[in-house]
Design an enzyme around this catalytic site. Structure first.
Site, PDB file in Angstrom:
ATOM      1  CE  LYS A 150      15.667  10.471   3.785  1.00 24.42           C
ATOM      2  NZ  LYS A 150      16.516  11.644   3.468  1.00 24.42           N
ATOM      3  CB  SER A 225      19.624   9.788   2.695  1.00 27.72           C
ATOM      4  OG  SER A 225      19.016  11.023   3.015  1.00 27.72           O
ATOM      5  CB  SER A 226      15.003  11.035  -0.243  1.00 28.24           C
ATOM      6  OG  SER A 226      15.244  11.996   0.751  1.00 28.24           O
ATOM      7  CB  ILE A 246      21.631  17.141   5.166  1.00 30.81           C
ATOM      8  CG1 ILE A 246      22.411  18.067   6.108  1.00 30.81           C
ATOM      9  CG2 ILE A 246      22.365  15.823   4.977  1.00 30.81           C
ATOM     10  CD1 ILE A 246      22.517  17.579   7.521  1.00 30.81           C
ATOM     11  N   GLY A 247      22.619  17.271   1.806  1.00 32.60           N
ATOM     12  CA  GLY A 247      23.775  17.348   0.923  1.00 32.60           C
ATOM     13  C   GLY A 247      23.410  16.980  -0.507  1.00 32.60           C
ATOM     14  N   GLY A 248      22.083  16.870  -0.727  1.00 30.13           N
ATOM     15  CA  GLY A 248      21.591  16.454  -2.036  1.00 30.13           C
ATOM     16  C   GLY A 248      20.609  15.302  -1.921  1.00 30.13           C
ATOM     17  CB  SER A 249      19.308  13.553   1.076  1.00 31.40           C
ATOM     18  OG  SER A 249      20.573  13.275   1.611  1.00 31.40           O
TER      19      SER A 249
END
Length: 569
Positions: A150, A225-226, A246-249
């Site tokens: 990433k 985000s990934s 950090i929240g589902g990334s």
């Protein structure tokens, strides 16, 4: 006359002062306009340099692939790309495949996938040099395996932009700890992948590198985000990737792109060298983890990184090696299960995926029970602390369209947020209107409450919904509410992973037409629009375990995957 002359002097002085003030104001305004113009010019030049670096790396990579193909016409890239990580690793170890053949096959596929999906930020040309000396790492668990990373992972000499302009032209002075360990284990980090601006959104676009597309449907986002990792692996351009969550990334791109993803317990893998836009945020910490096409690949990744070398490089990581015995166990599991968290009602395809998986697990001899559903309002804790951090990146550059709807409420003064919260109550649910107020809850007490309930029910693991199918572009910023299914397990710091189990059917689409959600409010209506036209898209389920039981979570994911495969074979 003296008095008249005196008045003339006063008038002259006043006119002079007014002239000076006017000139000063005009000069100041001109200076502001110039500084803004200059700032925009500097930002534009930064972006141009970044794009030029990417284009150069892509061209040099293409040349390297063509050169290898011409000198090794016997290589069969299609065969190499069809192998699982386990088979590929075996052939590399016994010498029936060379690291050079594998590397150039994946590099060529990456170039093709990036041409369609725009998922790469830069090819790491140093990987060609690493390839020359790869036999010194022949004993490594990932010997000869190309690995994508990433954008925010530090790789010496390259930017970790996080999709924001202020992080451009700041090359990393050294590799991150995990990149060093990957290299020591024989893996070859060869490409960096795209992220949303600031990495605090589950779309995948930024003003530097543009938007990434979903490998299964270009009208859909790959998630974030990934997102670049999800798109590249889902499109076949990488066999193993490193992301952050950090929240589902990790889990959201895995779900949207039809691959597997795993978020370990925080600090099970070293965070040193992983960049972010929200330094100092403590309520929910980031976790680094793998994305791949199957669960065994995730497990091999964890096994390779949980080694003495990582524990030496980062003494803050507990020296707990991978527990192969737990991962390989065949003991029946006690599985908790819920279909709806009471906040965001799953789509018809999500609900069907869960029900079908539950039936398959019960047939395989596991016990599935329904514990109390977790309280849904906890997910706002992360956004409450992140929103100010999410604004800082805007200095010196535009906001990407995929993030605009999310950023606008964060920019409002606290008083206006409270007013809007009151005004919105007639059109949003009572459970969701508190987003605007950024209310905080006591996370520690809640974590203890959940774990006590888990023990009372004597659960080993938990099966629950996973966001999906993939959203239409630009909807994630409007639907931060739907991350309730993923961010909860960041808050609790429970290991969690995603396994694709089915695809959206025509029947699911027909049922979606009658979807009203839990509250029939604005967010429910937006969600219906976000996931529509998804026939054929992958749908996943989420697997969860207690903190530090990462191997058990992976073992559960493998059970889900195995039973799904047996159903179709």
């Amino acid at each position: 006359m003296d008095r008249i002359d005196h008045y003339k002097e006063l008038i002259y002085a006043a006119n002079l002062n007014w002239t000076v003030l006017t000139a000063t104001a005009c000069t100041a305004s001109g200076l502001v306009i110039f500084m803004k113009w200059f700032g925009h010019q500097q930002s534009r030049k930064k972006i141009q340099r970044a794009k030029a670096r990417r284009e150069t790396s892509l061209q040099r990579a293409e040349h390297a692939v063509l050169q290898f193909q011409n000198s090794h016409p016997e290589t069969d890239p299609d065969l190499i790309l069809s192998l699982s990580l386990a088979d590929l690793s075996k052939r590399l170890k016994d010498g029936t495949l060379t690291p050079q053949a594998v590397f150039h096959s994946y590099l060529g596929k990456t170039l093709e996938v990036n041409g369609r999906l725009n998922c790469c930020t830069e090819i790491l040309l140093e990987s060609l040099d690493q390839l020359e000396n790869i036999d010194t790492c022949k004993d490594g668990l990932l010997y000869g395996i190309p690995v994508s990373i990433k954008d925010n992972m530090a790789y010496k000499g390259h930017d970790s932009t996080c999709g924001v302009l202020c992080k451009l032209d700041l090359p990393a002075p050294d590799d991150s700890v995990l990149v060093k360990v990957l290299k020591r284990q024989g893996a070859i980090p060869f490409v960096k992948t795209n992220v949303p601006q600031s990495m605090l959104n589950f779309d995948c676009g930024n003003p530097i590198y543009g938007h990434t597309l979903n490998p299964h449907n270009h009208q859909k986002t790959p998630g974030g985000s990934s997102g670049g990792e999800g798109a590249l692996i889902g499109g076949g351009g990488s066999i193993l990737g490193l992301g952050s969550d950090i929240g589902g990334s990790i889990r959201i791109p895995a779900s949207f792109c039809g691959i597997c993803g795993f978020k370990p317990t925080v600090n099970r893998l070293s965070l040193k060298g992983a960049s972010s836009c929200n330094r100092g945020q403590k309520s929910v910490l980031s976790s680094l983890g793998p994305l791949a096409k199957d669960v065994d690949s995730l497990a091999l990744f964890m096994q390779a990184l949980l080694c003495d070398y990582m524990f030496t490089l980062d003494p803050t990581v507990p020296p707990i090696p991978f527990n192969q015995q737990v991962y390989q166990s065949g003991k029946p599991l006690r599985i908790g299960y819920y279909e709806n968290d009471g906040y965001a009602m799953p789509s018809p395809s999500m609900s069907r995926a869960l029900r079908e998986t539950k039936v398959l697990l019960e047939r395989a001899g596991h016990t599935v029970s329904t514990p109390p559903t977790p309280r849904n309002e906890l997910f706002t804790l992360n956004y409450a602390e992140n929103n100010n951090s999410c604004l800082c990146f805007r200095k010196g550059g535009p906001v990407d369209p995929c993030l605009q709807a999310q950023i606008t409420p964060y920019s409002l003064p606290q008083g206006l947020k409270k007013i809007f919260s009151i005004l919105l109550k007639p059109i949003v649910s009572a459970g969701q209107s508190h987003i605007v107020q950024n209310g905080l809850l006591c996370a520690v007490d809640y974590c203890n409450e959940v774990m006590a309930e888990w023990r009372r029910c004597e659960l080993d693991v938990l099966l629950c919904p996973m966001i999906g199918p993939a959203y239409n572009h630009n909807y994630p910023a409007k639907l931060t509410s739907t991350v309730s299914y993923t961010i909860l397990y960041n808050l609790l710091n429970f290991p969690a992973g995603v396994v694709p189990v089915t695809t959206v059917t025509a029947e699911d689409e027909e049922e979606l037409r009658h979807y009203v959600g839990n509250y029939e409010d604005l967010w429910d209506k937006l969600y219906k629009k976000a996931v529509c036209d998804g026939e054929g898209l992958p749908v996943a389920v989420q697997c969860v375990s207690l903190p530090w039981q990462d191997e058990l979570c992976l073992r559960f994911m493998r059970e889900v995957e195995r039973n799904r495969l047996e159903k179709f074979n």
